[in-house]
Design an enzyme around this catalytic site. Structure first.
Site, mmCIF file in Angstrom:
data_model
loop_
_atom_site.group_PDB
_atom_site.id
_atom_site.type_symbol
_atom_site.label_atom_id
_atom_site.label_comp_id
_atom_site.label_asym_id
_atom_site.label_seq_id
_atom_site.Cartn_x
_atom_site.Cartn_y
_atom_site.Cartn_z
ATOM 1 N N ASP A 8 17.809 8.524 -32.804
ATOM 2 C CA ASP A 8 19.121 8.929 -33.311
ATOM 3 C C ASP A 8 19.981 7.671 -33.380
ATOM 4 O OD1 ASP A 8 20.007 8.421 -30.735
ATOM 5 O OD2 ASP A 8 20.828 10.434 -30.373
ATOM 6 N N HIS A 9 21.278 7.860 -33.663
ATOM 7 C CA HIS A 9 22.177 6.709 -33.804
ATOM 8 C C HIS A 9 22.252 5.881 -32.517
ATOM 9 C CE1 HIS A 9 24.321 10.193 -32.302
ATOM 10 N NE2 HIS A 9 25.160 9.368 -31.708
ATOM 11 N N CYS A 65 16.638 7.542 -28.066
ATOM 12 C CA CYS A 65 18.032 7.958 -28.250
ATOM 13 C C CYS A 65 18.854 7.169 -27.237
ATOM 14 C CB CYS A 65 18.196 9.472 -28.137
ATOM 15 S SG CYS A 65 17.840 10.204 -26.532
ATOM 16 N N GLY A 66 20.067 7.635 -26.939
ATOM 17 C CA GLY A 66 20.885 6.883 -26.005
ATOM 18 C C GLY A 66 20.256 6.813 -24.627
ATOM 19 N N THR A 67 19.765 7.951 -24.178
ATOM 20 C CA THR A 67 19.164 8.032 -22.843
ATOM 21 C C THR A 67 17.649 8.224 -22.867
ATOM 22 O OG1 THR A 67 19.438 10.426 -22.828
ATOM 23 C CG2 THR A 67 21.243 9.106 -21.893
ATOM 24 N N GLY A 68 17.117 8.664 -23.973
ATOM 25 C CA GLY A 68 15.706 9.063 -24.052
ATOM 26 C C GLY A 68 15.481 10.489 -23.585
ATOM 27 N N ILE A 69 16.527 11.118 -23.090
ATOM 28 C CA ILE A 69 16.367 12.459 -22.505
ATOM 29 C C ILE A 69 16.367 13.548 -23.571
ATOM 30 C CG2 ILE A 69 17.389 14.159 -20.953
ATOM 31 C CD1 ILE A 69 18.542 11.767 -19.325
ATOM 32 N N GLY A 70 17.435 13.617 -24.349
ATOM 33 C CA GLY A 70 17.559 14.710 -25.316
ATOM 34 C C GLY A 70 16.420 14.729 -26.319
ATOM 35 N N HIS A 98 -2.613 9.405 -16.505
ATOM 36 C CA HIS A 98 -2.648 10.677 -15.792
ATOM 37 C C HIS A 98 -2.237 11.859 -16.658
ATOM 38 C CE1 HIS A 98 -2.338 8.815 -11.461
ATOM 39 N NE2 HIS A 98 -3.202 8.180 -12.243
ATOM 40 N N ARG A 132 -10.107 14.436 -13.020
ATOM 41 C CA ARG A 132 -9.240 15.469 -12.445
ATOM 42 C C ARG A 132 -7.958 15.648 -13.254
ATOM 43 N NH1 ARG A 132 -8.233 10.771 -9.880
ATOM 44 N NH2 ARG A 132 -6.129 10.294 -9.143
ATOM 45 N N HIS A 133 -7.580 14.606 -13.976
ATOM 46 C CA HIS A 133 -6.349 14.704 -14.778
ATOM 47 C C HIS A 133 -6.531 15.621 -15.977
ATOM 48 C CE1 HIS A 133 -4.727 11.640 -12.219
ATOM 49 N NE2 HIS A 133 -5.690 10.794 -12.545
HETATM 50 C C1 RB5 Z 1 24.174 10.653 -28.490
HETATM 51 O O1 RB5 Z 1 25.514 10.390 -28.230
HETATM 52 C C2 RB5 Z 1 23.431 10.881 -27.198
HETATM 53 O O2 RB5 Z 1 23.815 12.083 -26.619
HETATM 54 C C3 RB5 Z 1 21.934 10.883 -27.441
HETATM 55 O O3 RB5 Z 1 21.566 9.659 -28.001
HETATM 56 C C4 RB5 Z 1 21.058 11.050 -26.231
HETATM 57 O O4 RB5 Z 1 21.431 10.183 -25.206
HETATM 58 C C5 RB5 Z 1 20.891 12.433 -25.743
HETATM 59 O O5 RB5 Z 1 20.094 12.724 -24.848
#
Ligand code: RB5
Length: 145
Positions: A8-9, A65-70, A98, A132-133
């Site tokens: 994303d951005h 993304c910003g965090t890699g989480i979303g 693994h 096992r994995h």
């Molecule tokens: C975008 O502002 C931010 O929320 C996205 O890049 C990401 O970090 C979400 O998990």
């Protein structure tokens, strides 16, 4: 290998660095965007990258993304995806050895390009250990039914 990549951005600049790295390592890259700093929604990028991987059109995927989480949460909604958020090199190889991770996610706002490139190099070079994995990864797949 053929690698589907997307961001994303919040991950645009790191995606460019990683693309250049992958090409220098001899991989083929398909870029699913985004291509500008204009705000966009990470599920819209995660979906085509995830499908490229599970449909067999790419060997691996990388999402930023910003965090890699979303973007990782979104990708993991697609059956067959095992997306792993890795911000250290141990997780990078362990997620392959693994968990047989088929998508790597990272956050541009969390780590710098030097570490990110090391993570990608290690992740691309690591192989699933099986044994096992395999049983555990099969149980993950069973949870999708
Ligand atoms: C975008 O502002 C931010 O929320 C996205 O890049 C990401 O970090 C979400 O998990």
């Amino acid at each position: 290998m053929k690698v589907a990549i997307g961001c994303d951005h919040g991950g645009l600049h790191l995606k460019q660095d990683i693309k250049e790295l992958l090409l220098s390592l001899g991989h083929e890259v398909e870029d699913f965007g985004t291509h500008s700093t204009e705000s966009c929604d990470y599920p819209d990028i995660a979906e085509p990258v995830a499908h490229a991987v599970v449909d067999g059109n790419a060997d691996r995927g990388i999402l930023i993304c910003g965090t890699g989480i979303g973007i990782g949460i979104a990708a993991n909604k697609i059956p067959g995806v095992r997306a792993a958020l890795c911000h250290d090199t141990f997780s990078a190889h362990a997620s392959r050895e693994h968990n047989n991770a088929n998508i790597l996610t990272m956050g541009e706002r969390i780590i710098g390009p030097g570490l990110a490139k090391d993570i990608v190099t290690i992740w691309m070079g690591a192989e699933f250990e099986g044994g096992r994995h395999s049983r555990r990864v099969e149980k993950i797949s069973a949870l999708e039914q």
